[in-house]
Design a protein around this motif. Structure first.
Motif, PDB file in Angstrom:
ATOM      1  N   ALA A 218     -10.576  17.436   9.845  1.00 25.12           N
ATOM      2  CA  ALA A 218     -10.230  16.707   8.622  1.00 25.12           C
ATOM      3  C   ALA A 218      -8.950  17.247   8.006  1.00 25.12           C
ATOM      4  N   LEU A 219      -8.718  18.548   8.104  1.00 25.04           N
ATOM      5  CA  LEU A 219      -7.470  19.133   7.598  1.00 25.04           C
ATOM      6  C   LEU A 219      -6.276  18.645   8.405  1.00 25.04           C
ATOM      7  N   ASP A 220      -6.456  18.535   9.705  1.00 26.11           N
ATOM      8  CA  ASP A 220      -5.379  18.057  10.582  1.00 26.11           C
ATOM      9  C   ASP A 220      -5.023  16.610  10.266  1.00 26.11           C
ATOM     10  N   ASP A 221      -5.981  15.836   9.784  1.00 27.36           N
ATOM     11  CA  ASP A 221      -5.781  14.401   9.575  1.00 27.36           C
ATOM     12  C   ASP A 221      -5.846  14.034   8.092  1.00 27.36           C
ATOM     13  N   LEU A 222      -5.549  14.979   7.204  1.00 26.36           N
ATOM     14  CA  LEU A 222      -5.683  14.745   5.771  1.00 26.36           C
ATOM     15  C   LEU A 222      -4.644  13.734   5.282  1.00 26.36           C
ATOM     16  N   LYS A 223      -5.123  12.648   4.710  1.00 22.72           N
ATOM     17  CA  LYS A 223      -4.238  11.589   4.202  1.00 22.72           C
ATOM     18  C   LYS A 223      -4.540  11.347   2.727  1.00 22.72           C
ATOM     19  N   ILE A 224      -3.521  10.882   2.007  1.00 22.63           N
ATOM     20  CA  ILE A 224      -3.670  10.597   0.588  1.00 22.63           C
ATOM     21  C   ILE A 224      -3.544   9.094   0.359  1.00 22.63           C
ATOM     22  N   VAL A 225      -4.083   8.645  -0.768  1.00 24.09           N
ATOM     23  CA  VAL A 225      -3.995   7.221  -1.103  1.00 24.09           C
ATOM     24  C   VAL A 225      -3.152   6.979  -2.337  1.00 24.09           C
TER      25      VAL A 225
ATOM     26  N   LYS B  52       0.842  -1.189   0.000  1.00 22.87           N
ATOM     27  CA  LYS B  52       0.000   0.000   0.000  1.00 22.87           C
ATOM     28  C   LYS B  52       0.878   1.240   0.000  1.00 22.87           C
ATOM     29  N   PHE B  53       0.592   2.109  -0.919  1.00 30.18           N
ATOM     30  CA  PHE B  53       1.400   3.311  -1.097  1.00 30.18           C
ATOM     31  C   PHE B  53       1.453   4.149   0.179  1.00 30.18           C
ATOM     32  N   GLN B  54       0.298   4.326   0.835  1.00 32.03           N
ATOM     33  CA  GLN B  54       0.245   5.203   1.995  1.00 32.03           C
ATOM     34  C   GLN B  54       1.012   4.668   3.193  1.00 32.03           C
ATOM     35  N   ASP B  55       1.350   3.369   3.185  1.00 31.07           N
ATOM     36  CA  ASP B  55       2.134   2.812   4.292  1.00 31.07           C
ATOM     37  C   ASP B  55       3.611   3.190   4.200  1.00 31.07           C
ATOM     38  N   TRP B  56       4.032   3.740   3.070  1.00 30.73           N
ATOM     39  CA  TRP B  56       5.445   4.029   2.852  1.00 30.73           C
ATOM     40  C   TRP B  56       5.741   5.520   2.715  1.00 30.73           C
ATOM     41  N   ILE B  57       4.768   6.367   2.998  1.00 31.28           N
ATOM     42  CA  ILE B  57       4.973   7.801   2.816  1.00 31.28           C
ATOM     43  C   ILE B  57       4.629   8.542   4.108  1.00 31.28           C
ATOM     44  N   GLU B  58       4.954   9.831   4.153  1.00 30.86           N
ATOM     45  CA  GLU B  58       4.530  10.705   5.240  1.00 30.86           C
ATOM     46  C   GLU B  58       3.016  10.869   5.150  1.00 30.86           C
ATOM     47  N   ASP B  59       2.298  10.339   6.143  1.00 30.76           N
ATOM     48  CA  ASP B  59       0.848  10.306   6.030  1.00 30.76           C
ATOM     49  C   ASP B  59       0.194  11.637   6.379  1.00 30.76           C
TER      50      ASP B  59
END
Length: 673
Positions: free
Chosen positions: A283-290, A193-200
């Motif tokens: 939601a801005l504080d916890d904004l994550k990408i996929v 999963k891409f998001q597991d390897w990036i700054e979330d």
């Protein structure tokens, strides 16, 4: 050599060649499988997880018939981790890579399941080679390969199906070998999963730092005639702790969305929907990408499109496909990028402003679950959406400070101090008259002091006469003892002493000062003022001096300082006045410089922060979950809500309810007449 001998020789050579060929082509696994048995490590030479400089994971999509590759690599020169399979997007992979490598370091063989290649498909350990696979193939495993900085293999493994009824155990095999082993493997660290390897944390902001938000609700699209835009409203809201305040609300004419907006009239009974706005803040504080997609090379960090980009059909098509339209409002205006689903500008208290533009739907993400799909079945089943992010400095938070004027002449300094540059005859006359004026103003006070001194003097005389008489009677002795033992009754005598010390006495001093013998005469003997009444008068006078009279004292001090400055400055020589001018100039210049430097430091800090953020944002389209997009948007109908009912709070003309505190009751004042 006859023909028979020649034929025999050829046969011998052919047999030898056949034996050599069979030996060379014999599978390596058949030669090595006997050296690998249960209890041994699968990769005996792979000891240090930090030696791994790259990780490549290959899997097969049976439905699409294609091979998916995920790779993480560390640059040999910079030491920065990137994801080549995502066009070099930065990876936050130091700890994740160590955990992944540890999954294979010391991996032990628990059992040898089979040595037959025909069992590979059933155990899910078929190697994912694109050239050997097609749509519908099953039993394909996931190939995991670790390499060092020289791209030499450290460990390579095909991970197959889980072992039935044995949690945590998997079938695995080495590429190019037939034996299938049973191992205990933790696959959590081997995530693709891409998001597991990036700054979330994409924005890297804290919700408590959000100062205001600007919501631009519009929809833009491209048609054969050009672009069209449908504007709904624009609102500016400011954060006030956990509450919000509506700063501005603009609406657009429905028949002409390009016309200037008008200020909307807000019903006094309505307030901003703070619950929804707080949801946006969180939601801005916890904004994550996929996922991410690289932007066209012609786009700059501030999302303005230049002429080269507009003339690049491929770049324009890339933007339009994702819901971002390069448009030009006027021939002389710059080309800007509009988004298909509006914008959200977020300003922090340090002057950094984020601009979020929402594009088109991008499709399902790899981590969409069936549960999410069921929840979103009525609105699109968990799709994702493109997002463009940029940062800029909010210049309004850095206004130029109000600098103090620097006097250039002695006259300007005198005007700034509120005094005259030179002492005029009138000024001298006024100065000479001031003491008389002060004396006049002090006459009533002196009269009061004289009256008080007179009373005290009479009491002191009475005390002297009593001291010259013979010894007091027994009752007087008791009263004297009582007066000496009661501290509260000593205060009148002490105050009498203070008055006598400060009030000049016309009579010569006696050998036995009245102040020392005052305690022998109880205050209760005075017919005019009982001791209790004296105490009350003293306390009230003290309170007045401390409270009501404090402002008068401050005014008097300020007036005295101004007068002294006027007299002192006017009396200075020309040389001294020049020195005073230079000192004031230096003082004001330092203060002005301090204010300018403080503003410059804050502004430069904001610019550096914006530069760092745009360095991360500049090259990428981001992909966010549709659920996150909904949390960041607010309809016009949701923006305002009815104010809370205040009727329960007792106000003017309303009786206090049970348990409430009514007005303070003061005896004699609140009693009914």
């Amino acid at each position: 050599m006859n023909e028979g001998q020649k034929t025999g020789l050829f046969c011998v050579i052919g047999a030898v060649m056949l034996a050599v060929g069979l030996f060379v082509s014999w599978p390596a696994s058949e030669r090595e499988e006997f050296s690998v048995a249960a209890g041994k490590e699968l990769f005996e030479n792979f000891k240090d997880p930090l030696a791994a400089a790259s990780l490549k994971m290959v899997s097969f999509d049976e439905a699409q018939g294609q091979v998916d590759t995920f790779e993480v690599r560390r640059d040999r020169e910079t030491g920065v981790w990137t994801i080549p399979s995502r066009k070099g997007y930065p990876a936050d992979a130091v700890e994740q890579m160590k955990d992944a490598a540890n999954a294979l370091v010391g991996l032990q063989i628990l059992d040898v399941q089979t040595r037959n290649a025909e069992d590979h498909e059933a155990l899910g350990v078929v190697e994912p080679k694109l050239e050997a696979l097609e749509v519908g193939d099953v039993g394909v495993g996931r190939l995991v390969t670790f390499r060092d900085e020289s791209q030499k293999d450290l460990a390579s493994l095909i991970i197959g199906n889980p072992v039935k009824d044995e949690e945590g155990r998997r079938y695995v095999r080495k590429p190019g070998q037939d034996p299938v082993y049973v191992v205990e493997l933790d696959e959590a660290a081997l995530s693709t999963k891409f998001q597991d390897w990036i700054e979330d944390d994409l924005l890297q902001l804290s919700s408590i730092d959000i100062q205001s938000m600007r919501i631009e609700d519009y929809a833009a699209s491209m048609s054969s005639r050009g672009f069209s835009i449908d504007r709904n409203y624009t609102a500016v809201v400011a954060a006030d702790g956990s509450d919000w305040r509506l700063e501005k609300l603009l609406e657009y004419p429905s028949d002409n969305p390009l016309a200037d907006p008008v200020e909307a009239k807000v019903d006094p009974s309505q307030v901003v929907n703070k619950e929804k706005l707080n949801d946006i803040k969180n939601a801005l504080d916890d904004l994550k990408i996929v996922d991410v997609v690289r932007k066209p090379d012609g786009m700059s960090a501030n999302l303005r499109a230049d002429k080269d980009l507009v003339s690049d059909n491929e770049a324009v098509q890339s933007l339009v496909d994702r819901g971002f339209l390069p448009v030009q409002a006027r021939p002389d205006a710059p080309v800007e990028v509009l988004s298909a689903n509006g914008e959200l500008d977020v300003t922090l208290n340090d002057g950094v402003e984020y601009v979020l533009r929402f594009g088109n739907v991008s499709g399902l993400s790899e981590e969409d679950s069936s549960e999410d799909s069921e929840e979103d079945s009525d609105t699109g089943t968990g799709v994702n959406r493109y997002l463009l992010v940029t940062a800029r400095v909010d210049e309004e938070q850095f206004p130029a400070p109000e600098l103090k004027p620097v006097p250039q002449t002695i006259e300007e300094l005198a005007a700034m101090l509120g005094v005259e540059a030179n002492k005029t005859p009138e000024t001298a006359e006024e100065a000479s008259e001031e003491p008389a004026t002060e004396m006049k103003s002090e006459e009533p006070a002196e009269a009061e002091e004289a009256d008080t001194s007179k009373d005290d003097t009479e009491e002191a005389d009475a005390a002297e006469e009593s001291s010259d008489e013979p010894e007091s009677t027994e009752s007087e002795m008791k009263e004297e003892s009582s007066a000496e033992e009661t501290p509260a009754e000593e205060s009148p005598a002490e105050e009498t002493e203070a008055v006598e010390e400060t009030t000049p006495s016309e009579e010569p001093a006696t050998e036995n000062p009245p102040a020392e013998e005052a305690p022998e005469t109880p205050a209760s003997e005075s017919p005019e003022t009982p001791s209790s009444e004296v105490g009350e008068v003293e306390v009230e006078g003290s309170g007045e001096a401390t409270g009501a009279g404090q402002g008068d004292e401050d005014d008097a001090v300020a007036t005295s300082d101004e007068d002294s400055d006027e007299i002192a400055f006017a009396d200075l020589s020309d040389e001294e006045k020049q020195e005073r001018l230079e000192a004031e100039q230096e003082k004001i210049l330092k203060e002005n410089t301090r204010m300018l430097d403080a503003r410059k430091d804050r502004l430069n800090a904001a610019k550096r922060r914006v530069g760092d953020l745009n360095a991360r944002f500049a090259d990428w389209y981001y992909v966010i979950p549709e659920t996150t997009y909904r949390e960041l948007r607010i309809d016009r109908s949701e923006l305002l809500t009815a104010a809370e009912d205040a009727s329960a709070t007792p106000g003017a003309g309303q009786p206090a309810g049970p348990g409430s505190v009514g007005p303070m009751q003061i005896p004699g004042l609140n009693a009914p007449r």
